[in-house]
Design a protein around this motif. Structure first.
Motif, PDB file in Angstrom:
ATOM      1  N   ASN A  24       1.151  10.164  -4.206  1.00 58.67           N
ATOM      2  CA  ASN A  24       1.438  11.475  -3.623  1.00 58.67           C
ATOM      3  C   ASN A  24       2.377  12.302  -4.483  1.00 58.67           C
ATOM      4  OD1 ASN A  24       0.509  12.399  -0.809  1.00 58.67           O
ATOM      5  ND2 ASN A  24       0.698  10.191  -0.598  1.00 58.67           N
ATOM      6  N   LEU A  68       1.231   4.538  -2.291  1.00 61.93           N
ATOM      7  CA  LEU A  68       0.967   5.839  -1.682  1.00 61.93           C
ATOM      8  C   LEU A  68       2.059   6.855  -2.067  1.00 61.93           C
ATOM      9  CD1 LEU A  68      -1.349   6.714   0.113  1.00 61.93           C
ATOM     10  CD2 LEU A  68       0.058   6.191   2.120  1.00 61.93           C
ATOM     11  N   VAL A  69       3.311   6.421  -2.078  1.00 58.21           N
ATOM     12  CA  VAL A  69       4.409   7.311  -2.497  1.00 58.21           C
ATOM     13  C   VAL A  69       4.143   7.780  -3.924  1.00 58.21           C
ATOM     14  CG1 VAL A  69       6.871   7.537  -2.922  1.00 58.21           C
ATOM     15  CG2 VAL A  69       6.087   6.067  -1.099  1.00 58.21           C
ATOM     16  N   ALA A  70       3.826   6.811  -4.791  1.00 58.14           N
ATOM     17  CA  ALA A  70       3.623   7.130  -6.198  1.00 58.14           C
ATOM     18  C   ALA A  70       2.431   8.071  -6.385  1.00 58.14           C
ATOM     19  CB  ALA A  70       3.413   5.846  -6.992  1.00 58.14           C
ATOM     20  N   MET A  85      -6.194   2.156  -2.982  1.00 54.94           N
ATOM     21  CA  MET A  85      -6.935   0.918  -2.699  1.00 54.94           C
ATOM     22  C   MET A  85      -7.676   0.432  -3.945  1.00 54.94           C
ATOM     23  SD  MET A  85      -6.062  -0.100   0.170  1.00 54.94           S
ATOM     24  CE  MET A  85      -7.147  -1.515   0.381  1.00 54.94           C
ATOM     25  N   ASP A  86      -8.207   1.380  -4.724  1.00 57.65           N
ATOM     26  CA  ASP A  86      -8.881   0.985  -5.970  1.00 57.65           C
ATOM     27  C   ASP A  86      -7.909   0.259  -6.895  1.00 57.65           C
ATOM     28  OD1 ASP A  86     -11.240   2.061  -5.142  1.00 57.65           O
ATOM     29  OD2 ASP A  86     -11.020   3.967  -6.238  1.00 57.65           O
ATOM     30  N   HIS A 118      -3.599  13.496  -2.641  1.00 57.62           N
ATOM     31  CA  HIS A 118      -3.219  13.700  -1.242  1.00 57.62           C
ATOM     32  C   HIS A 118      -4.319  13.238  -0.298  1.00 57.62           C
ATOM     33  CE1 HIS A 118       0.242  15.823  -2.711  1.00 57.62           C
ATOM     34  NE2 HIS A 118      -0.544  16.626  -3.423  1.00 57.62           N
ATOM     35  N   ASP A 138      -5.473   7.647  -0.420  1.00 63.52           N
ATOM     36  CA  ASP A 138      -5.708   6.316   0.156  1.00 63.52           C
ATOM     37  C   ASP A 138      -6.696   5.522  -0.701  1.00 63.52           C
ATOM     38  OD1 ASP A 138      -4.122   7.228   2.156  1.00 63.52           O
ATOM     39  OD2 ASP A 138      -5.621   7.088   3.755  1.00 63.52           O
ATOM     40  N   ASP A 139      -7.822   6.190  -1.013  1.00 61.38           N
ATOM     41  CA  ASP A 139      -8.871   5.503  -1.776  1.00 61.38           C
ATOM     42  C   ASP A 139      -8.394   5.142  -3.173  1.00 61.38           C
ATOM     43  OD1 ASP A 139     -10.808   5.324   0.093  1.00 61.38           O
ATOM     44  OD2 ASP A 139     -11.738   7.266  -0.388  1.00 61.38           O
ATOM     45  N   PHE A 177       0.830  -1.207   0.000  1.00 65.68           N
ATOM     46  CA  PHE A 177       0.000   0.000   0.000  1.00 65.68           C
ATOM     47  C   PHE A 177       0.869   1.263   0.000  1.00 65.68           C
ATOM     48  CE2 PHE A 177      -2.230   3.176   2.748  1.00 65.68           C
ATOM     49  CZ  PHE A 177      -3.205   3.538   1.840  1.00 65.68           C
ATOM     50  N   GLU A 178       1.905   1.254   0.830  1.00 67.56           N
ATOM     51  CA  GLU A 178       2.770   2.438   0.919  1.00 67.56           C
ATOM     52  C   GLU A 178       3.543   2.671  -0.383  1.00 67.56           C
ATOM     53  OE1 GLU A 178       3.861   2.644   5.672  1.00 67.56           O
ATOM     54  OE2 GLU A 178       4.787   1.113   4.429  1.00 67.56           O
TER      55      GLU A 178
END
Ligand SMILES: Nc1ncnc2c1ncn2[C@@H]1O[C@H](COP(=O)(O)OP(=O)(O)O)[C@@H](O)[C@H]1O
Ligand SMILES: [Mg+2]
Lengths: 340, 239
Positions: free
Chosen positions: B104, B100-102, B119-120, B110, B115-116, B96-97
């Motif tokens: 962001n 998240l880096v990519a 997750m998708d 942001h 997050d959503d 997940f992280e």
């Protein structure tokens, strides 16, 4: 324990520790206040160095530049401009931050060991320049004018509070400032590392090429960390030398006191982990207390312990403990949101 | 105007010319496949487009803007997303992280929206079950999926996929094709280097053949595959 219980437990323990430490000037001896002041300031330096070397991959051995310039900034504020030493602390931090920009400009052209040497060279250069500063005593240094610390803002009130002398009150004040600075540095470090920038920093640490390929700019992030850590280190340097009250270029820019010991603390505690410097500073203090009477043997033992940890427990004592028990205090993880 | 344009791009490693005056364009929403023998310079071509390697000559344009001197991170932010042939996960971060880096930094997403969004993508790429696993603990197949997912998380206008279908079972391959088709359907351009030809040709509208750094041919996939030159060079079949 669920993660949220663990996090509340951590918060409660941290709060108790903070209150306990805050009470030391009221209930403890003055020697204890002075000892713990040194411990807390070393912790601040270690937290900053850990952020640089452990998270941003910037292995600097020139952080004494920022301790020293922070100290001299504070002395200049007090002696040349007649400001309160407490304002001098802020001046020290700002001057250190300003110095970090040209240092970064020079050192960021270098990599790895060359970066380390470059930061050291930069620090030596600043030390030599400061030694030319006649108004602050040149090479032999200078002292804070008599009574300066006793007249600091807040000393009167503290004097009544702890029912002691003015110098005891000044010690208590610098101690509380060190405690506040340590707590703030730890909190700020934690929040920074949990933010998107901290995530970017961890990505760079894992794989710089891939980090660039998802849009992270390593140089920019590292420069930001370098400048912020210079600020924290400079503030700490100013605070240290309010307590010491006397400054010389050699003492203020000491690579042994402000960088070598700090590296030791971070490495044995656990580089690249947030609780590492806390564990490290406790071990460092315990060793200092037990070995202080043995002179050079003390340094040799420190060196041997440092080398053993680097060889056999690369993540330090905290890393070893964390790996054995699975306990991850001040976790930097971002759990995926639960979805139905 | 084309989305991506390469103009006479060349690159040598020492004496070896790995990219030899390559020029082509990719339209917005188009899917282009690239084939060629090992060592033909396919991955290098990607590195030149993404800015991981600087060309000796020539220029790379995105949306008509010259990107040739721009560093990799600005190109991602401008819309060039990529996967690596050899997966390069952030091994100490969770799956997940990694996304998240990519999202962001590359995708400009942001907070909760990021997050959503991540997750998708994890749902879509079948990685939701290992979202919290450390990416260093993934199998090779999962790492390849992570490469795709992370590239998607940068919200690219053009996504560069480097051999992501190798070693998949038939079922896995079908679901991969579905994922790529849905990326395509959302209007994202695709450049896909692949040895698994049936997967490739089921998605792409044009096919390019690269050999010894030179672009041999580019055009309709069926026509390209039928050409004697390709059969000889790429498939090693004497005609
Ligand atoms: N960074 C590099 N330095 C030197 N040679 C390289 C480098 N990257 C690739 N090459 C060489 O360039 C040629 C093309 O490599 P590559 O682009 O990976 O081919 P492909 O992806 O088509 O298999 C190979 O001969 C490879 O060894
Ligand atoms: Mg390749």
């Amino acid at each position: 324990m669920t993660p949220s219980m663990k996090s509340s437990a951590t918060k409660i323990v941290a709060l108790i520790a903070l209150i306990g430490l805050a009470l030391v000037p009221v209930i403890g001896s003055r020697a204890m206040v002075q000892d713990l002041f040194m411990v807390l300031t070393m912790l601040v330096l270690a937290l900053n160095w850990n952020m640089l070397a452990g998270f941003a991959g910037l292995v600097s051995v020139g952080q004494q530049a920022f301790v020293g310039i922070g100290a001299y900034g504070m002395f200049a504020a007090v002696i040349l401009w007649g400001l309160d030493p407490l304002i001098g602390i802020v001046v020290g931090g700002i001057v250190a931050m300003a110095l970090s920009i040209p240092v970064a400009f020079f050192a960021f052209r270098l990599n790895g060991a060359y970066f380390a040497i470059g930061t050291w060279v930069a620090s030596e250069t600043v030390r030599l320049l400061v030694a030319q500063w006649k108004a602050l005593g040149g090479g032999t240094g200078t002292s804070l004018p008599k009574g300066t610390t006793k007249d600091m803002f807040g000393v009167d009130v503290i004097k009544d509070l702890i029912d002691g002398s003015s110098s005891a009150a000044a010690d208590a004040l610098t101690y509380w400032l060190a405690l506040a600075l340590a707590a703030a540095t730890l909190l700020a470090g934690y929040m920074f590392l949990r933010s998107r920038m901290g995530l970017g920093l961890q990505a760079i640490r894992d794989n710089a090429e891939a980090a660039k390929s998802v849009g992270v700019d390593p140089t920019r992030l590292k420069a930001l960390v370098f400048v912020l850590c210079a600020f924290g280190t400079g503030i700490c340097g100013a605070l240290l030398f309010i307590q010491i009250t006397r400054v010389t270029p050699d003492a203020a820019f000491s690579v042994v006191d402000w960088t070598a010991f700090v590296i030791f603390i971070t490495v044995i505690g656990g580089i690249g982990t947030l609780p590492g410097p806390i564990v490290g500073v406790i071990v460092f203090y315990a060793l200092q207390r037990t070995l202080a009477d043995y002179g050079t043997v003390y340094l040799i033992v420190l060196g041997l312990i440092g080398i053993s940890v680097m060889l056999f427990a690369r993540k330090g004592l905290w890393g070893m403990f964390s790996a054995r028990t699975g306990i991850d205090l001040l976790s930097l993880r971002h759990p995926a949101p639960r979805r139905p | 105007m084309s989305l991506l344009k390469l103009d006479n791009v060349s690159k040598s490693f020492g004496m070896l010319k790995v990219t030899d005056s390559v020029s082509f364009e990719v339209a917005k929403g188009e899917a282009l496949g690239i084939i060629g023998p090992n060592g033909a310079g396919k991955s290098t071509l990607f590195n030149l487009i993404t800015g991981n390697i600087a060309p000796d000559e020539g220029a790379v344009y995105l949306d008509g803007v010259d990107m040739t001197r721009k560093p990799a991170m600005s190109r991602v932010q401008a819309g060039v997303g990529r996967s690596f042939q050899i997966p390069q996960p952030f091994t100490h971060l969770s799956v997940f992280e990694n996304l998240l880096v990519a999202a962001n930094f590359g995708g400009g997403h942001h907070g909760h929206a990021a997050d959503d969004f991540c997750m998708d993508i994890l749902d879509q790429t079948g990685l939701a079950g290992v979202a919290d696993a450390t990416s260093g603990s993934l199998s090779l197949l999962q790492r390849k999926r992570l490469e795709l997912a992370r590239a998607m998380a940068t919200s690219p206008k053009v996504i560069l996929l480097d051999e992501i279908a190798g070693g998949l079972t038939e079922g896995e391959c079908v679901s991969l094709i579905q994922t790529i088709k849905s990326i395509h359907a959302s209007g994202t351009s695709i450049i896909w280097i692949e040895h698994v030809l049936h997967a490739l040709t089921s998605v792409v509208e044009r096919l390019m053949v690269l050999n010894f750094g030179k672009m041999l041919m580019i055009g309709d996939p069926a026509e390209v595959m039928d050409s004697p030159q390709v059969k000889e060079i790429y498939l090693g079949i004497e005609v």
